[in-house]
Design an enzyme around this catalytic site. Sequence first.
Site, PDB file in Angstrom:
ATOM      1  N   LEU A  77       0.714  -1.277  -0.226  1.00  0.00           N
ATOM      2  CA  LEU A  77       0.310   0.082   0.192  1.00  0.00           C
ATOM      3  C   LEU A  77       0.652   1.222  -0.027  1.00  0.00           C
ATOM      4  CD1 LEU A  77      -2.744  -1.250   2.479  1.00  0.00           C
ATOM      5  CD2 LEU A  77      -2.893  -1.180   0.002  1.00  0.00           C
ATOM      6  N   CYS A  78       2.102   0.827  -0.532  1.00  0.00           N
ATOM      7  CA  CYS A  78       3.188   2.538  -0.419  1.00  0.00           C
ATOM      8  C   CYS A  78       2.620   2.733  -1.522  1.00  0.00           C
ATOM      9  CB  CYS A  78       4.418   1.995   0.002  1.00  0.00           C
ATOM     10  SG  CYS A  78       4.722   1.792   1.337  1.00  0.00           S
ATOM     11  N   HIS A  79       2.876   4.256  -1.866  1.00  0.00           N
ATOM     12  CA  HIS A  79       2.755   5.089  -3.033  1.00  0.00           C
ATOM     13  C   HIS A  79       3.898   4.960  -3.859  1.00  0.00           C
ATOM     14  CE1 HIS A  79      -1.065   6.392  -3.067  1.00  0.00           C
ATOM     15  NE2 HIS A  79      -1.209   6.473  -1.789  1.00  0.00           N
ATOM     16  N   MET A 114       9.275   4.729   4.955  1.00  0.00           N
ATOM     17  CA  MET A 114       8.510   3.397   4.632  1.00  0.00           C
ATOM     18  C   MET A 114      10.747   2.938   4.089  1.00  0.00           C
ATOM     19  SD  MET A 114       6.899   1.713   5.873  1.00  0.00           S
ATOM     20  CE  MET A 114       7.180   0.438   6.011  1.00  0.00           C
ATOM     21  N   GLU A 115      10.871   4.077   3.423  1.00  0.00           N
ATOM     22  CA  GLU A 115      11.333   4.300   1.405  1.00  0.00           C
ATOM     23  C   GLU A 115      12.983   3.834   3.149  1.00  0.00           C
ATOM     24  OE1 GLU A 115       8.615   5.420  -0.451  1.00  0.00           O
ATOM     25  OE2 GLU A 115       9.151   5.595   1.519  1.00  0.00           O
ATOM     26  N   ASP A 129      23.789 -11.833   4.369  1.00  0.00           N
ATOM     27  CA  ASP A 129      23.665 -12.848   3.273  1.00  0.00           C
ATOM     28  C   ASP A 129      25.499 -12.734   3.547  1.00  0.00           C
ATOM     29  OD1 ASP A 129      23.141 -14.131   0.977  1.00  0.00           O
ATOM     30  OD2 ASP A 129      24.007 -12.392   0.092  1.00  0.00           O
TER      31      ASP A 129
END
Length: 160
Positions: A77-79, A114-115, A129
């Site tokens: 739901l992120c733009h 969010m970014e 990793d």
Amino acid sequence: MAEARLTHLNERGEAHIVDIGDKASTKRRAVAQARVIAQPATITAIMGGTLKKGDALAVARIAGIMAAKKTSELIPLCHPIPLTKVSVDISAESGTAIRIEAAAETTGQTGVEMEALVATSTAALTLYDMAKAIDRAIVLTDICLLEKSGGKSGDFVRTP
């Protein structure tokens, strides 16, 4: 006081993307962090660039930046937003911890929290990793928003 509601739920409680069409474009910035906890020899190898897979710090920085740019493809739901800046800083915090801090900036109608969070998380996962062959007990922790500015909801600074 008005009842707070989750913005990604409509009146029927269904998930939806928030309408940002009427929001003003403002300069927005967010800073997030993550920590990588590992054995001292692992931290030394990561910070010293002696892992068999190569320069883990450079790879993690690039992974974080790339992830920030792809956030709307990862979080439903992120733009998609035009980022004007993304930085990922990685430093040894102690003999057993690495701290990752990412900042994301834009001028737009929605924030970049969010970014910044996706950048720190991805950089931490990349370090895991790169180093898992020598230390499977690595722990990724303390992923959180440290600060944000811009937008209708105002500024936020995490207090210790």
